[in-house]
Each structure stands twice: as structure tokens, then as C-alpha cells.
Write a protein that holds these residues in place. Sequence first.
Motif, PDB file in Angstrom:
ATOM      1  N   LEU A 411       1.699  38.027  46.760  1.00 34.72           N
ATOM      2  CA  LEU A 411       1.342  39.119  45.560  1.00 34.72           C
ATOM      3  C   LEU A 411       1.746  40.473  45.878  1.00 34.72           C
ATOM      4  N   VAL A 415       4.405  42.555  43.717  1.00 30.36           N
ATOM      5  CA  VAL A 415       4.180  44.034  43.228  1.00 30.36           C
ATOM      6  C   VAL A 415       5.157  44.850  43.639  1.00 30.36           C
ATOM      7  N   THR A 416       5.467  44.726  45.056  1.00 28.50           N
ATOM      8  CA  THR A 416       6.477  45.734  45.624  1.00 28.50           C
ATOM      9  C   THR A 416       7.687  45.703  44.809  1.00 28.50           C
ATOM     10  N   GLN A 419       7.712  47.541  41.472  1.00 32.11           N
ATOM     11  CA  GLN A 419       7.612  48.862  41.775  1.00 32.11           C
ATOM     12  C   GLN A 419       8.972  49.284  41.978  1.00 32.11           C
ATOM     13  N   LEU A 453       4.862  36.436  39.212  1.00 29.81           N
ATOM     14  CA  LEU A 453       3.533  37.412  39.278  1.00 29.81           C
ATOM     15  C   LEU A 453       2.827  36.383  38.291  1.00 29.81           C
ATOM     16  N   GLN A 468      -3.875  46.402  41.856  1.00 31.02           N
ATOM     17  CA  GLN A 468      -2.407  46.788  41.974  1.00 31.02           C
ATOM     18  C   GLN A 468      -1.638  45.949  40.957  1.00 31.02           C
ATOM     19  N   VAL A 469      -2.091  44.650  40.778  1.00 29.52           N
ATOM     20  CA  VAL A 469      -1.291  43.835  39.882  1.00 29.52           C
ATOM     21  C   VAL A 469      -1.589  44.387  38.324  1.00 29.52           C
ATOM     22  N   VAL A 472       0.595  47.566  37.952  1.00 26.65           N
ATOM     23  CA  VAL A 472       2.161  47.448  37.648  1.00 26.65           C
ATOM     24  C   VAL A 472       2.334  47.046  36.468  1.00 26.65           C
ATOM     25  N   TRP A 497      -3.283  36.907  33.939  1.00 31.23           N
ATOM     26  CA  TRP A 497      -4.036  37.531  34.859  1.00 31.23           C
ATOM     27  C   TRP A 497      -5.434  37.783  33.958  1.00 31.23           C
TER      28      TRP A 497
END
Length: 843
Positions: A411, A415-416, A419, A453, A468-469, A472, A497
Amino acid sequence: MTEGLPVPSPAGLAGISSLTMDPECSQLLPALCAVLADPRQPMADDTCLEKLLDWFKTITEAGSSLLLLQGNPCLVELLCHMLKPQDLSSRVLAFSLRLTGVLAAQEDCFQYLQQGELLPKLFGEAGPLGGAAWTSPTVRSGWIQGLRSLAQHPSALHFLADCGAVDTIFSLQEDSSLFVASAAGQLLVHILGLSMPGPAGGPPSLQAGDWPACAQKIVGHIEESLRATATPQITQALNVLTTTFGHCHDPWTQVLWVRLSPLVAGLLEKDPVPAAHSLVDLLLSVARSPGLSSSSCGLWETLAQTLSHLSPTQAGPLALGILKLQDCPQALRAQAFAVLLQPLACVLKATAQDPGPSGVLDGIVGDSMTADMLLPSKAACVGLLCRTLAHLELLLPLPQRPCPWPQAPLLGAAVTLLQLCGGSARPTSDAGRHLCALLLGCVRVQRAALDFLGTLSEGTGPRELVTQVFAVLLEYLRSPDSSPTVLKKAFQATFRWLLSSPKTPGCWDLDPHALLFLRDLLPVLQKRLCSPCWEVRDSGLEFLTQMTRHWGGQAGFRHALLASEVPKLTEQLLRDPESYVRASAVTAMGQLSSQGLCVPPAGPEHPGGQQKSLLAELLHILSTDSEGFPRRAVMQVFTQWLRDSHADVAGDTEQFVAGVLQVASQDLDWEVRAQGLELALVFLEQTLGQPRSHCPCAVTPAVAAPVGPLAQALQPLCRVRLFEFAFRALFDCDRPVAQKSCDLLLFLRAKTASSGSLQESRSSPHVASVEAALQRWQAGDQAQPLGDLEPEVVLAVLRSLDLEGLQGALAESSDHVEKSPQSLLQDMLATVGVLGGNEADCY
């Protein structure tokens, strides 16, 4: 023509033709063979020749090829004609080579053709091999396919060895035509499998001298190719072995692998590893082979060695294949999973805020190899990351995925990546800043990361990571730089999600965190519904429909949605200039209306006023929209409204159904008419109170019903003119509509029982007039309406119609008549004017 071939006596030929093919076809075949042998005649197209060959295959599979040849000597004359030095059509020559192989697949026919030296002349140096026709890839392909069909028995193996065909096949592996080269490799595999003993023969010796001659020659060629320095030769050998181990599982394949595995492993010592992709395919093919994966032949050690020698880009498919295996040593699985995770571990390490390891996926990146492979160029970086994400996405739902699954680190990595691509990451290291520069605005990685994701939503994660998910995802939905495809995938991931958000036991409402996110999300959705890009508007409407379908009845969702401008904007999009958007708006409004979410609740002075206007608007779209997509969407909404007893429909169901069927019957789009039949079926089931079986083939036994109640039950169906709609659709020019109507009428006939007084109505004048009108409809004249029908007349007409016969006729393909061999021969002859115009099926 047939010199050297034995000529059967007339007595021996008696009755043979009728045993092998229809007499009509036997009469047409000599003329067709003469046309094919004449280079001056215009040639039939490839499709006709392919159908002709399929017909001969069918005949030889059902009977004797030898009898076919003896009963039709024109076939032998055609094959002999191919040996003459003349300007032959490459298509006809290729067809003749393939036909020869089909015939010679039976050993007695093979011997018959050998007596006249026909086979050596066609497939040896004296045939096309030494002529100008060989320059055509079609002829070379026909030569290979002919040999492939012919190689079915021991006599064929001796023939291949004697005529030098195997050496020609070796050379064709390097053919300029990829199709020819691929077919040559597959033919080598077939010959190798034919020449080696089957399971009953026991395992062959490891000594090369003990193997059959053809097998020795092919395996020796493979060994020579594996030792070569040229990558194409190595690739050819690896491809042949991959196909061999993928299709042959006899004991001799174990012996073959033991013999060749040292040469395969030797490829790993070269830098770079040659033909890495083909090497991976071979090793996975061997690993999937039942006999080889369970034997002690050093396979697992070779796989581990290969994983460590290949680059991350090359090793990814191998790692995924290893992890998909059912039985595999745990140490090898761990090594494969580490290889698969390397690129994401590299990303996390490069973007760590503090110096040193990131603490996530520790131990995966032990040196700089992955970083070096990841960062040299944008193309290398993007390709590796997209493949890695795709591999992990494929692995996630599998039961044999690694356990424990590193959900939280993955995860974080997804996310990274998002970003980095979106520009919100702030890496402090040089590698991180370089990575950010490479990925900034990269749509490919954004799409892959959003897909991954969304797949990860099936698992759980720490609250801070889930936050954070959502952050983003909201960032991408807000960003003006997000492309339409990226936005669509962001909407899809967001919905997944939201679906996976924690729920209170016994309650399906969104949890408080998801509701807070929803309040931030709805203004973004409003903005996207006003986007100048129609794809974005369409994606927003699809997202709204999904949310409403799942949470339309929940208080938190309803309050947030009604406090926004989303329902109003959705209603405005019913008049969007783009038809796809109008169709999506129709679906969304239908879902909103079903949940009472079109507008804020109406006051007591206007109860349901806006709902009525929506029904009128949808009817207007059904009647006037120039595009089919919105009209189809309206019919689907109306069908669902009827099924769910929507308030507007329940008020006057008969008027609603009658109006919709009247409009649908005049629509030029067959899918609209077919959906009209679906709506009619729902109304029929509700009226009779007997839901239809989900299986369209199920026939419910008729149950006797009193005449009075039955006639009374059918009256609503008559008033809405359902039967006129169904009877008209029964003779629709579009097959799916006619099939659906036939199913509906069969269902009705099964549900309505006959009774004595109803049977008497068969002879009434009204029944006769309706039957006459239906006959005119079937002939194409549908101008005359049926008028008002009484239940007794409908049931009498239903009994008189041969619905089962019509259903069978509709199930046949439209060209079932023209597919006959006789029709094919006639059409091929008519093309060159041999037949008169009336004798051909010009379909």
C-alpha cells in the motif's frame, strides 16, 4: 497423368464414390480439379480453398483416404499436375501440398501415393523446393503444413529421413516469414514426439546412438544451436524445447531435459544472457510439466540460478511464473517474491525521508543493481514499474500467493508511486529526486498504480495508510492534470476502497471516516460533471451510479448527496451533446429516482412532481434521441423500474407498459426492441404471478387453468398490446429479437393451459384473420395492425404457431445452407463460368 499409380478395376470402384462423398459432389469435383490445374483460370480466393480443404479433412476423418482417391481419380490427376513445369498459382500449389498431407496421413493411402513417387516429387528436391514457386511464403507454409498432416505413422518418419525434409525444416526456422518460421519449429516438435517411444515403450537410453534417426538429428540440431553464439539460433532451439515440454509429457522428455539442461544452464554464464525471454518461457514450461517438476533433475536449482542472473526486467515474468506453480520449494518461492518486490523496494528506499533503510520491505534491496536498472532512463523505469505492478496484481487473488502477504508495504509503495507521478512527493535523496523527475506526469505508471491500488482494497491496512490512500485518490480526482483515463481509474479505485471501508456489524452504511471523505469528494464530482471533456463527465456519472446503487438507502450518503448539486447536474446531462454521456446520465437518473434522490423531497403541495417530469423526459429521449445508446439506457431503466415496482410505474402500470412498447416497436435499433421484449416479459410474469425459470431452455409443464380466470388474467396483456408487439417481433429481421420473442411466446404457452371452450375458438373468423395477418407479416408486409385481440384468440393463435420449429430455424446460422460442400463446389465453379448462373448459391 497417373502413371506409376495402380489403377483399380471398375468392379472395385463400384459404390466407392457414394461411400466417400455425396454423388452430387463427385460429379462436380472433376470440373473443379480441372479449373484448379489450369493456370489460365482465375483462382478461387483463400477462404474457398480453406473450406474445400476442411471438407476433405472431414471426409478422411470419417472414412478411407485411399477409397476417396480411388473413387475420384481427378484428385490424383490434380496432384500430378502440380509437378509439371508451368506458371502455377502459389495458392493452388500450397493447397495441393496440404491436401496431399491430409490424404497421406493414413498409412495405406501413403503407400499408394508412394508407389507413383508422388510424395518425393512433391516434398523432395524435385518438387517446389527447387523451383521458383518456393520464393512464395504461401508455398513454403503449405509444404510445412502438408508434412505436418502427413507425419502420423512410422512410414512417414522413414520418408522424412530419406527425402531430406528435416534439413529443409531446420533452414525454414530462419525463414523471413514469421509464420513459416514458427510453423517449422512446431513441425520439428511434432516429428520429435512421433519418433520417440510413448509411455508403453519405457524411457529411452541417454546414449545418442540408441535414439531413432529423426530424433537424433533434431536433438543434435538443438544442441548445436544452444552452443551457437548467434542469439537467433539459440532462440529457435529454446522455442522448440518450450513447445516440446509444453505438449509432451512422456518419460522420454525427462531424459531429454537431463541431456540438454547443462547446455541451457550454460547460457546463464554469458553476459548478457542471450534470448532471456525464450529462456524464461522454456524453464516455466519445464516446471509445469508433471514428470519433470517432480523429478530430481536439478530444475529448481536452475530456476534459482536464473533468477539471480537475469535483470529485474527479465526476471519478473519468471518470478511470477514460479509463484503461480502449485508445488515449488519454499526457498525458491521466497527468492522469486523478493525479485518481484525489488523495484517497489527500490522506490521506497529512494524516497525515504530519513537516511538509511525505509523500514518497509527491508532486506529486499541489498545492493544497487535494482536502482541502477530502475533509474537509467524513463523508458526503463516506467516499463519495469508497470510490469511489476501488473505481476503483483495478477498474483494477489491467487490462492498460492505468498503468505504472509506484505499488504501495508505494498500500500505504501502504491501511494508513493502515485505521489511521485502527481508531484506531491518530496524526496530528499538524489535518487529520489531523479526518480521523481522520471515519473512526474507519467500516465502509464499512474494507470498501473491505480489499478494495483484498487486491487489492494480487498485486503486491510493500518488506519494511517488507508487515510493516505483516500488522500492520494482525492488528490488525483481534484488535479487538473489528471488525464481522462487516469480519472476513470481513480474513480474505480475510490469506489473499491469505499466498498472495503470498515462497517458496523449489521449496518451497511459508510463508516464515519468514509463519510468525511465523501463530503470532500462530492464537490469534486460536481466539478467533474461539468468538465469540457465528455469522457470525464461519463466517468463521473458511472461512479455516481455505482455509489447510489450501493448506498442510496443509507442516511449518511443520502444527506451528503442531497446537500450537493450532483442530482441537479446529472439531470442536466440528460441533454448532453455526447450520446455516451446522455446514456450514462439516463442510467444515473434512473438509479437516483429509484432511491428518491433526484431532488430534495417535494413538499405536500407538489408530491412527486419532479419524479413525473423525469418519466416524461425519459419517454421523450426514447422517442426522439438520434443515437441508440441513450434509448437503450432508457429501456433498461424502464425495465428495472417495472421489476422494482417504481412509484411512477405502479401508479398506472398498464398505461406505462403500453406507451413504452408502442415506442419501442417502432425503434430502428434492434437492442431497443429486444429490451422491449424483456420489459414485456417482466410485465407478463407480474400479471400471471408466475416467475419464469432462469434457464431459457427449461419448459414448464402446462397446468390446467379455468377459462374464466385465465381470460381475466390475460386481459391486461391484451390491453397493452403486448401480443401484437411480440408477434411483430417474432418475424423481426434481426435474429436476436425474433429469438427473444419466440422464447417469450413459448414461455406464455407453457404457462397457459388449454381448455375445451378455448379450443373451439380456433375456427373463429377472428383467429383466421389474425393468422392470415401473421403470414403477411412473415412475408415482410407488416403494415396492417392486428387490432384489439381477445385472450381466446391469442391462445388459439399460440397453439397454431410452430414456435418450436421457428426456434430451431432461428438457432441455425444464417449460412447453414450455403455451408454445404455442394454449394461450395458450385460457387467455385460459377466464379470461372463453368456453371450457369442459376446453379450457384451467390450468397
